[in-house]
Design an enzyme around this catalytic site. Sequence first.
Site, mmCIF file in Angstrom:
data_model
loop_
_atom_site.group_PDB
_atom_site.id
_atom_site.type_symbol
_atom_site.label_atom_id
_atom_site.label_comp_id
_atom_site.label_asym_id
_atom_site.label_seq_id
_atom_site.Cartn_x
_atom_site.Cartn_y
_atom_site.Cartn_z
ATOM 1 N N SER A 35 42.994 70.847 -7.518
ATOM 2 C CA SER A 35 43.183 70.528 -6.094
ATOM 3 C C SER A 35 44.344 69.555 -5.901
ATOM 4 C CB SER A 35 41.923 69.863 -5.521
ATOM 5 O OG SER A 35 40.829 70.750 -5.559
ATOM 6 N N ILE A 36 45.076 69.725 -4.809
ATOM 7 C CA ILE A 36 46.146 68.780 -4.493
ATOM 8 C C ILE A 36 45.553 67.379 -4.323
ATOM 9 C CG2 ILE A 36 47.859 68.157 -2.742
ATOM 10 C CD1 ILE A 36 48.374 71.159 -2.358
ATOM 11 N N ASP A 91 30.721 67.605 5.246
ATOM 12 C CA ASP A 91 31.194 68.909 5.708
ATOM 13 C C ASP A 91 31.850 68.668 7.066
ATOM 14 O OD1 ASP A 91 31.568 71.381 6.808
ATOM 15 O OD2 ASP A 91 29.521 72.093 6.460
ATOM 16 N N VAL A 92 33.167 68.844 7.124
ATOM 17 C CA VAL A 92 33.889 68.491 8.360
ATOM 18 C C VAL A 92 33.558 69.417 9.524
ATOM 19 C CG1 VAL A 92 35.814 67.304 7.210
ATOM 20 C CG2 VAL A 92 35.973 69.777 7.662
ATOM 21 N N ILE A 94 42.175 69.424 3.430
ATOM 22 C CA ILE A 94 41.104 70.383 3.703
ATOM 23 C C ILE A 94 41.654 71.576 4.486
ATOM 24 C CG2 ILE A 94 39.034 70.700 5.134
ATOM 25 C CD1 ILE A 94 38.351 67.740 4.494
ATOM 26 N N TYR A 96 50.386 84.461 5.261
ATOM 27 C CA TYR A 96 49.803 83.132 5.526
ATOM 28 C C TYR A 96 49.115 83.146 6.900
ATOM 29 C CZ TYR A 96 49.365 78.083 4.796
ATOM 30 O OH TYR A 96 48.876 76.809 4.595
ATOM 31 N N LYS A 152 48.107 75.316 10.635
ATOM 32 C CA LYS A 152 48.974 74.197 10.209
ATOM 33 C C LYS A 152 49.873 73.734 11.349
ATOM 34 C CE LYS A 152 47.639 73.754 5.900
ATOM 35 N NZ LYS A 152 46.563 72.767 5.636
ATOM 36 N N LYS A 193 49.349 76.417 -7.328
ATOM 37 C CA LYS A 193 48.197 77.295 -7.606
ATOM 38 C C LYS A 193 46.894 76.511 -7.525
ATOM 39 C CE LYS A 193 47.212 80.977 -10.878
ATOM 40 N NZ LYS A 193 47.692 81.538 -12.146
ATOM 41 N N THR A 194 46.073 76.822 -6.555
ATOM 42 C CA THR A 194 44.753 76.181 -6.394
ATOM 43 C C THR A 194 43.759 77.256 -5.942
ATOM 44 O OG1 THR A 194 45.096 75.700 -4.058
ATOM 45 C CG2 THR A 194 45.798 73.996 -5.605
#
Length: 262
Positions: A19-20, A64-65, A92, A155, A162, A192-193
Amino acid sequence: MKLLEGKRALITGVANRWSIATGIARRMHDHGAQLAFTYQGERVKDEVEKLAAELGGGPVIECDVANDASLTSMRDDLAARFGKLDALVHSIAFVNKEDLAGTVYDTSRHGFSMALDISSFSLIALVHALHEHLNDDASIMALSYLGSTAIVPNYNIAGIAKAALESIVRYLAYDLGPRGIRVNAISAGPIKTASSRQVGGFSKILDVVPKVAPLKRNVTAEDVGNTAVYLASDLARAITADVHFVDSGYHSMGMYPPEFGS
Ligand code: 0WD
């Protein structure tokens, strides 16, 4: 020199070691920050607990958002166990896999709402929950991608989400600016995630950047972490309401180099 000595940061969005948010947490820890983590659910709890133990043993709290009660209980738990924040990292996103390929006009109403709720509104929800637990001069950052302002095939609604996220960053920066609190987006190049692999043709995107971008290489989560350290530090105390690219300069290319594809 350690840039974050004495600062406390909340890291969201760690799912696993790729993860980033994991790269950000590692670099912030290297720079002396104390870290707390949220995790989305039981599926990722062990991974997040392992990372937290490795990086200073700070609290690990479920959040959990998409759920207001979960945000409130995270806030209360954090206030009791960690104190006020100097940095908040939003890392997230969620989009249904079927909405990460094909045509945007086939996106369902439900898929659109869920993508925008979890990937964009969640920043508002987190700041709403935590604003009284932020120190003045704190730094908030959210992860974005070039697909917000330019077409990146497949995307799709992730890019639309975004675009909303980057706009939310600017409005929150205005809301919180009087307290010296800064709000920025980091627009990362492809990494890559678990999430990025859901985007149709993602491995081809990874092949393009080293051929086209000025720095001729892909970026890593640690590269993103370095920028996160800077944004969280006092060095960036006049920097807000902006999108900072960590993408080897790819976003500035107006056309591919003539030798591309040969
Ligand atoms: O190429 C990339 N990987 C890029 C990612 C380039 C540019 C930006 N980004 C962004 C993503 O859009 C996202 O905002 O970086 C952020 C982090 O993404 P990531 O590190 O690439 O992906 P991942 O390791 O999957 O972390 C995203 C996490 C989720 O992971 P999983 O794999 O379990 O879906 O977001 C979290 C979750 O941990 N998440 C939630 N957290 C709380 N509540 C929720 C939720 N409802 N939904 C997802």
